[in-house]
Design an enzyme around this catalytic site. Structure first.
Site, PDB file in Angstrom:
ATOM      1  CG  ASP A   1      -2.064 -13.304 -32.847  1.00  0.00           C
ATOM      2  OD1 ASP A   1      -1.547 -14.270 -33.006  1.00  0.00           O
ATOM      3  OD2 ASP A   1      -2.359 -12.583 -31.608  1.00  0.00           O
ATOM      4  N   GLY A   2      -3.955 -15.371 -34.285  1.00  0.00           N
ATOM      5  CA  GLY A   2      -4.806 -16.302 -33.939  1.00  0.00           C
ATOM      6  C   GLY A   2      -4.869 -17.472 -34.759  1.00  0.00           C
ATOM      7  CG  ASN A   3      -2.466 -18.089 -38.217  1.00  0.00           C
ATOM      8  OD1 ASN A   3      -3.400 -17.363 -38.329  1.00  0.00           O
ATOM      9  ND2 ASN A   3      -1.274 -18.190 -38.854  1.00  0.00           N
TER      10      ASN A   3
ATOM     11  CG  HIS B   1       0.838 -21.561 -38.495  1.00  0.00           C
ATOM     12  ND1 HIS B   1       0.546 -20.247 -37.831  1.00  0.00           N
ATOM     13  CD2 HIS B   1       1.493 -22.496 -37.480  1.00  0.00           C
ATOM     14  CE1 HIS B   1       1.046 -20.239 -36.728  1.00  0.00           C
ATOM     15  NE2 HIS B   1       1.569 -21.471 -36.586  1.00  0.00           N
TER      16      HIS B   1
ATOM     17  CB  SER C   1       7.803 -11.784 -33.975  1.00  0.00           C
ATOM     18  OG  SER C   1       7.602 -12.695 -33.034  1.00  0.00           O
TER      19      SER C   1
ATOM     20  CG  LEU D   1      -0.212  -4.265 -52.697  1.00  0.00           C
ATOM     21  CD1 LEU D   1      -0.815  -2.987 -52.117  1.00  0.00           C
ATOM     22  CD2 LEU D   1      -1.072  -5.770 -52.592  1.00  0.00           C
TER      23      LEU D   1
ATOM     24  NE  ARG E   1      -2.101  -9.141 -31.781  1.00  0.00           N
ATOM     25  CZ  ARG E   1      -1.006  -9.375 -31.166  1.00  0.00           C
ATOM     26  NH1 ARG E   1      -0.355  -8.432 -30.891  1.00  0.00           N
ATOM     27  NH2 ARG E   1      -0.839 -10.566 -31.016  1.00  0.00           N
TER      28      ARG E   1
ATOM     29  NE  ARG F   1       0.003  -9.826 -26.747  1.00  0.00           N
ATOM     30  CZ  ARG F   1      -0.922 -10.399 -26.239  1.00  0.00           C
ATOM     31  NH1 ARG F   1      -1.655 -10.127 -25.303  1.00  0.00           N
ATOM     32  NH2 ARG F   1      -1.159 -11.696 -26.589  1.00  0.00           N
TER      33      ARG F   1
ATOM     34  CD  GLU G   1      -6.693   6.884 -36.659  1.00  0.00           C
ATOM     35  OE1 GLU G   1      -7.334   6.470 -35.825  1.00  0.00           O
ATOM     36  OE2 GLU G   1      -6.112   8.086 -36.568  1.00  0.00           O
TER      37      GLU G   1
HETATM   38  C1  IPE Z   1       2.761 -11.457 -33.139  1.00  0.00           C
HETATM   39  O1  IPE Z   1       1.881 -12.536 -32.781  1.00  0.00           O
HETATM   40  C2  IPE Z   1       3.697 -11.882 -34.264  1.00  0.00           C
HETATM   41  C3  IPE Z   1       2.872 -12.144 -35.535  1.00  0.00           C
HETATM   42  C4  IPE Z   1       1.724 -12.088 -35.952  1.00  0.00           C
HETATM   43  C5  IPE Z   1       3.785 -12.758 -36.639  1.00  0.00           C
HETATM   44  P1  IPE Z   1       2.141 -13.304 -31.481  1.00  0.00           P
HETATM   45  O2  IPE Z   1       1.218 -14.484 -31.257  1.00  0.00           O
HETATM   46  O3  IPE Z   1       3.608 -13.814 -31.494  1.00  0.00           O
HETATM   47  O4  IPE Z   1       2.059 -12.118 -30.313  1.00  0.00           O
HETATM   48  P2  IPE Z   1       1.654 -12.252 -28.651  1.00  0.00           P
HETATM   49  O5  IPE Z   1       2.910 -13.674 -28.219  1.00  0.00           O
HETATM   50  O6  IPE Z   1       0.376 -12.646 -28.772  1.00  0.00           O
HETATM   51  O7  IPE Z   1       2.271 -11.017 -28.314  1.00  0.00           O
HETATM   52  C1  IPE Z   2      -0.021 -15.808 -35.786  1.00  0.00           C
HETATM   53  O1  IPE Z   2      -0.783 -16.798 -35.350  1.00  0.00           O
HETATM   54  C2  IPE Z   2       0.924 -16.544 -36.589  1.00  0.00           C
HETATM   55  C3  IPE Z   2       2.387 -16.242 -35.943  1.00  0.00           C
HETATM   56  C4  IPE Z   2       2.677 -15.710 -34.668  1.00  0.00           C
HETATM   57  C5  IPE Z   2       3.455 -16.905 -36.750  1.00  0.00           C
HETATM   58  P1  IPE Z   2      -0.561 -17.519 -33.836  1.00  0.00           P
HETATM   59  O2  IPE Z   2       0.442 -18.718 -34.067  1.00  0.00           O
HETATM   60  O3  IPE Z   2       0.177 -16.601 -32.833  1.00  0.00           O
HETATM   61  O4  IPE Z   2      -1.641 -18.125 -33.311  1.00  0.00           O
HETATM   62  P2  IPE Z   2      -2.482 -17.832 -31.730  1.00  0.00           P
HETATM   63  O5  IPE Z   2      -1.985 -16.616 -31.310  1.00  0.00           O
HETATM   64  O6  IPE Z   2      -1.533 -18.739 -30.760  1.00  0.00           O
HETATM   65  O7  IPE Z   2      -3.718 -18.473 -31.748  1.00  0.00           O
HETATM   66 MG    MG Z   3      -0.330 -15.434 -31.382  1.00  0.00          MG
END
Ligand code: IPE
Ligand code: IPE
Ligand code: MG
Length: 278
Positions: free
Chosen positions: A40-42, A57, A85, A151, A208, A214, A227
């Site tokens: 997460d966080g891209n 991404h 997701s 792997l 995460r 979450r 864990e």
């Molecule tokens: C979870 O991240 C899904 C993936 C990393 C693929 P999201 O950015 O979609 O989740 P929320 O919206 O913060 O819960």
């Molecule tokens: C996770 O990064 C990648 C995917 C869910 C596809 P996000 O696109 O959710 O990036 P943030 O969380 O909005 O920074």
């Molecule tokens: Mg996200």
């Protein structure tokens, strides 16, 4: 907006420093057999740099490569990456199509490398919802790498934990209906065997990135005793040194599975128990 640079396929030699670090990781405790990551966080990473989300991404693909290869080198057997997701379909269509194109592009570019590194690709999720070109490329790389043993890299695509459980319920219900399963026989192992992860052990460690506490509909059933490790680092900055930190943290955990630590219990007589609770 800057144009997306093509992804390069450069095989960097593992540094001596990294080899030493990996030896330390391997000798300092039990290695997780299965690591699952919510990448997460891209978007925020890109925003911080004044760029559009797709840059984040794209940069995230570099992290996927580094983490996959470091897991293979360490001897981790299963790595499951939450890449898209079910709920992510509801993002703006430009972002969704950008992600789908990036998926095809990355699979195309990384296939040889996966093969050279003896890494097997598998995927879980509602794959029939992916555009045809993604389904085809995915199947092609899955087929190419199917005999690899070092792997298993599992991409969770168009995945949700609830979907996985619902599918399992449907399958078990049909077996009950056909008289092949007695409802009283349904237990943990049977349910696990109907999930999309049936052949994979439950994750030992779930990471995460980006500081969110979450699960976001990831492996809801399978994470029962995993864990958790949350880092503030955004996924595109999450590289092997951070992975080692997560594993060191995991190695210090005391996994009790609801039981009491060995040697920690004193035999209590009935009269002592009565005295304590009364
Ligand atoms: C979870 O991240 C899904 C993936 C990393 C693929 P999201 O950015 O979609 O989740 P929320 O919206 O913060 O819960
Ligand atoms: C996770 O990064 C990648 C995917 C869910 C596809 P996000 O696109 O959710 O990036 P943030 O969380 O909005 O920074
Ligand atoms: Mg996200």
């Amino acid at each position: 907006m800057k144009a997306l640079e093509p992804l390069t396929l450069t095989d960097k030699a593992q540094s001596d420093e990294d080899k030493v670090l990996q030896e330390k990781v391997k000798s300092s405790g039990t290695l997780p057999q299965h690591i699952a990551i919510i990448m997460d966080g891209n978007g925020r990473w890109a925003k911080d740099k004044g760029n559009v989300r797709l840059f984040g991404h794209k940069a995230g693909v570099e992290s996927v490569r580094d983490i996959t290869e470091s897991c293979a080198q360490l001897g981790v057997k299963h790595l499951t990456l939450y890449a898209f997701s079910t709920e992510n379909w509801d993002r703006p269509s430009a972002e969704v199509s950008g992600l789908m194109n990036l998926l095809v592009h990355s699979l195309q570019n990384e296939a040889d490398r996966l093969q050279r590194n003896n890494i097997r690709l598998v995927s879980i999720g509602q794959l029939d919802r992916l555009p045809k070109k993604c389904q085809n490329k995915l199947q092609e790389v899955i087929e190419l790498t199917k005999n690899n043993t070092r792997l298993e890299l599992c991409l969770a695509l168009s995945y949700s934990g609830r979907w996985d459980i619902i599918e399992a319920i449907k399958k078990v219900s049909k077996e009950v209906q056909n008289g092949n399963v007695n409802p009283d026989e349904i237990d943990d192992n049977m349910v696990s065997s109907y999930l999309s992860t049936a052949d994979i052990p439950d994750p030992d460690l779930i990471i995460r990135t980006s500081g969110e506490y979450r699960i976001s509909n990831f492996l809801l059933w399978q994470l029962a005793y995993s864990e958790l490790y949350v880092t503030q680092t955004f996924w595109p900055d999450f590289r092997r040194d951070e992975l080692y930190k997560a594993i060191f943290s995991y190695q210090k955990r005391d996994r009790r599975y609801g039981k009491v630590k060995n040697g920690y219990t004193k035999r209590l007589s009935a009269s002592v128990i009565n005295k304590i609770i009364s």
